[in-house]
Design a protein around this motif. Sequence first.
Motif, PDB file in Angstrom:
ATOM      1  N   VAL A   1       0.771  -1.224   0.120  1.00  0.00           N
ATOM      2  CA  VAL A   1       0.026   0.045  -0.003  1.00  0.00           C
ATOM      3  C   VAL A   1       0.741   1.216   0.109  1.00  0.00           C
ATOM      4  N   VAL A   2       0.809   1.985  -1.052  1.00  0.00           N
ATOM      5  CA  VAL A   2       1.474   3.411  -1.174  1.00  0.00           C
ATOM      6  C   VAL A   2       0.778   4.527  -0.178  1.00  0.00           C
ATOM      7  N   SER A   3       1.642   5.540   0.035  1.00  0.00           N
ATOM      8  CA  SER A   3       1.277   6.524   0.758  1.00  0.00           C
ATOM      9  C   SER A   3       0.060   7.306  -0.222  1.00  0.00           C
ATOM     10  N   ASP A   4      -1.113   7.526   0.236  1.00  0.00           N
ATOM     11  CA  ASP A   4      -2.185   8.283  -0.370  1.00  0.00           C
ATOM     12  C   ASP A   4      -3.027   9.150   0.295  1.00  0.00           C
ATOM     13  N   GLY A   5      -2.520   9.398   1.820  1.00  0.00           N
ATOM     14  CA  GLY A   5      -3.044  10.366   2.536  1.00  0.00           C
ATOM     15  C   GLY A   5      -4.496  10.190   3.124  1.00  0.00           C
ATOM     16  N   CYS A   6      -5.049   8.988   2.588  1.00  0.00           N
ATOM     17  CA  CYS A   6      -6.298   8.536   3.045  1.00  0.00           C
ATOM     18  C   CYS A   6      -6.390   7.931   4.344  1.00  0.00           C
ATOM     19  N   ILE A   7      -7.598   7.621   4.869  1.00  0.00           N
ATOM     20  CA  ILE A   7      -7.568   6.488   5.794  1.00  0.00           C
ATOM     21  C   ILE A   7      -8.816   5.504   5.172  1.00  0.00           C
ATOM     22  N   ASP A   8      -8.479   4.251   5.727  1.00  0.00           N
ATOM     23  CA  ASP A   8      -9.504   3.288   5.091  1.00  0.00           C
ATOM     24  C   ASP A   8      -9.868   2.201   6.026  1.00  0.00           C
ATOM     25  N   ILE A   9     -10.963   1.770   5.776  1.00  0.00           N
ATOM     26  CA  ILE A   9     -11.763   0.780   6.821  1.00  0.00           C
ATOM     27  C   ILE A   9     -11.734  -0.347   5.717  1.00  0.00           C
ATOM     28  N   PHE A  10     -11.162  -1.652   6.423  1.00  0.00           N
ATOM     29  CA  PHE A  10     -11.147  -2.850   5.230  1.00  0.00           C
ATOM     30  C   PHE A  10     -11.509  -4.076   6.157  1.00  0.00           C
ATOM     31  N   PHE A  11     -12.095  -5.202   5.635  1.00  0.00           N
ATOM     32  CA  PHE A  11     -12.375  -6.356   6.052  1.00  0.00           C
ATOM     33  C   PHE A  11     -12.435  -7.483   5.201  1.00  0.00           C
ATOM     34  N   ASP A  12     -12.050  -8.781   5.580  1.00  0.00           N
ATOM     35  CA  ASP A  12     -11.876  -9.805   4.739  1.00  0.00           C
ATOM     36  C   ASP A  12     -13.482 -10.465   4.792  1.00  0.00           C
ATOM     37  N   ASN A  13     -13.968 -10.460   3.410  1.00  0.00           N
ATOM     38  CA  ASN A  13     -15.454 -10.874   3.454  1.00  0.00           C
ATOM     39  C   ASN A  13     -15.439 -12.456   3.471  1.00  0.00           C
ATOM     40  N   ASN A  14     -14.389 -13.206   3.599  1.00  0.00           N
ATOM     41  CA  ASN A  14     -14.468 -14.492   3.897  1.00  0.00           C
ATOM     42  C   ASN A  14     -14.575 -14.573   5.423  1.00  0.00           C
ATOM     43  N   ASN A  15     -14.326 -13.670   6.084  1.00  0.00           N
ATOM     44  CA  ASN A  15     -14.437 -13.524   7.674  1.00  0.00           C
ATOM     45  C   ASN A  15     -14.706 -12.053   8.060  1.00  0.00           C
TER      46      ASN A  15
END
Length: 274
Positions: free
Chosen positions: A64-78
Amino acid sequence: MKKYHFKLDIIRKYYQPIQPTISKIDGEIIYQEIQPTKKIENMIYCFWNLKTKKKLKKNYLYRVVSDGCIDIFFDNNNPTENYIMGFCKKYTEFQIGKDFNYIGIRFLPSAFPLIFGINAKLLSNNSQELKFILPEFSNWISTEFKTKKTFEEITKLLNEKLIIEFNQQKKEIDTRFLKSLELIFQNNGFLDTENDLNIGLSSRQLRRIFDYYIGTSVKSFSNVVRFQHILNSKPSKESLKNSKLYFDVGFYDQAHFINNFKAFYGVTPSEAFS
């Protein structure tokens, strides 16, 4: 929809945070993005999905490169495994296994603190479990996606949820802060942050407001904007060498540019644009 939502259109107008595409040699992995509904397009850059077509032979290292953003993420398998990643001063690499189906929300700079009222500085330079930051939202993901859904179905539900979350917030955003963002974007991150941001805020006030909304200093964020400007220019290795794009954004020599680029991307420009 709150009036200041429309003031944030300057971010969407000027800033398109890019992440590296999955290379052709990774033919067993799919990456795709879906744009948010118009009601929250000035808050959310995109919803994204990174998944395997079939189980890989070895663990996958995702950069993941620097992009100035905040991300929420999850694994759809769990979906009980859900996380948040804040502003990062340099690239980050994740060993994400052999079989995965990650779905994420990429918030445009300043949007996450505005929606949820959480200081972005608390999230900077690391990823952590979402339940420690937004327990209700974390539980909603775990419960809502327990029955497996497609990326498109999940995107629809995330749009609806985020509209509700945004409408519940009452926090106003300082228009002087937005003006400072506009100046940074207009100058592609190349400006004297001590003298060129004459917006009616002291250096101390500006530092505090950037810490809260972005998660870092004005200078650090400007450096990421400069890096992202180069990515958005889509240079080839040859064109970068001939056009000297890096001179236009304040790099005085090639060595300085290469070192800076590698810190944000993880590889040299020659490797990135080969």
